[in-house]
Enzyme design. Structure first.
Site, mmCIF file in Angstrom:
data_model
loop_
_atom_site.group_PDB
_atom_site.id
_atom_site.type_symbol
_atom_site.label_atom_id
_atom_site.label_comp_id
_atom_site.label_asym_id
_atom_site.label_seq_id
_atom_site.Cartn_x
_atom_site.Cartn_y
_atom_site.Cartn_z
ATOM 1 N N HIS A 1 3.842 -2.236 3.022
ATOM 2 C CA HIS A 1 3.823 -0.872 2.473
ATOM 3 C C HIS A 1 5.085 -0.600 1.664
ATOM 4 C CE1 HIS A 1 0.970 -0.763 5.791
ATOM 5 N NE2 HIS A 1 0.390 0.252 5.181
ATOM 6 N N ASP B 1 0.824 -1.207 0.000
ATOM 7 C CA ASP B 1 0.000 0.000 0.000
ATOM 8 C C ASP B 1 0.860 1.260 0.000
ATOM 9 O OD1 ASP B 1 -2.000 -1.872 0.333
ATOM 10 O OD2 ASP B 1 -2.859 -0.940 2.118
HETATM 11 ZN ZN LIG Z 1 -2.523 3.181 3.238
#
Ligand SMILES: [Zn+2]
Length: 262
Positions: free
Chosen positions: A223, A72
């Site tokens: 991430h 993400d």
């Molecule tokens: Zn996020």
């Protein structure tokens, strides 16, 4: 008005933030007014990645030997490029939930992600708390990110992950209206904090043990970027990914993109 409606509820949630949740949906308000327990149930419905109380979200399939690596908050320059390299080395596919305003700045990275066979999903235009947005605000966040990805790739977007995993019925409805399937996760690397590759891996190991016990695939939240801007250091995430891919090769875990479970 019962006490639970007057007090916000405090939660520690993904991406290192605290969240104050005030019940907003009418049905949920009715539920919350019954008791503090009901109010906590409402917050769980809004924030727990596994909750299906506010509507169906895609998490994982039923094969415990499948894992989806999901990244993400990118695209993020060298970090995303390094991930693409290690994924290619291990012949693995991943899912990238990208932030629209970064996509506009780095469309070429998003094209490289896609060209390498990975799945690109919507993570909103500016990474807001959708629980606080109006219906129009939610639609604009989703539409703008879709547009950014479509402009970069020339193809439609089908998957969406809400920032922080926070949603309410309006969010799921707005996503569905755009043809987007909302995706959560069931394993977290907790890599939004600078904890190092070993600790990221130990968080993932605990999650993998849980999904294997339950007999489901693993949807692993990591991430490659940061909600705070392009340029975040995610070297630990890249290192953890490489270690994980070596392990998957050894233990026969197959990497899939989340559309394999739709
Ligand atoms: Zn996020």
């Amino acid at each position: 008005m019962p006490l639970p409606l007057l007090l916000p509820f405090l939660f520690v949630i993904p991406e290192g933030n605290l969240l104050f949740v005030t019940p907003t949906e009418s049905l949920a308000l009715a539920a919350a007014s019954l008791s503090a327990t009901a109010a906590v149930t409402l917050a769980y419905a809004a924030l727990s990645p596994g909750s299906q109380l506010f509507g169906h979200t895609l998490i994982a399939g039923s094969n415990p030997n499948e894992a989806a690596l999901t990244y993400d908050d990118g695209p993020n320059d060298a970090v995303t490029e390094a991930l693409l390299e290690t994924l290619a080395t291990h012949n693995a596919r991943a899912t990238f939930f990208v932030i629209g305003r970064y996509v506009r700045q780095r469309p070429e990275i998003v094209r490289r992600i896609r060209a390498a066979g990975h799945l690109v999903g919507n993570h909103t235009e500016t990474h807001p708390w959708l629980a606080w947005q109006s219906a129009r605000g939610i639609q604009e966040e989703l539409r703008a990110c879709n547009q950014a990805i479509e402009d970069a790739l020339g193809e439609p977007v089908w998957y969406f992950r809400p920032p922080h995993g926070a949603r309410r019925p309006l969010v799921l409805r707005a996503a569905a209206e755009l043809g987007l399937t909302t995706v959560q996760w069931n394993v977290m690397g907790m890599d939004w904090r600078p904890i190092g590759a070993d600790r990221i891996l130990s968080h993932i190991d605990r999650g993998l043990a849980r999904t294997r016990r339950r007999g489901t695939g693993a949807n692993i939240l990591l991430h490659d970027g940061s909600q705070h801007g392009i340029g975040a250091d995610r070297a630990a995430t890249v290192a953890a990914t490489t270690a994980l891919l070596k392990r998957f090769a050894a233990d026969g875990t197959r990497t899939v993109t989340v559309d394999a479970w739709a």
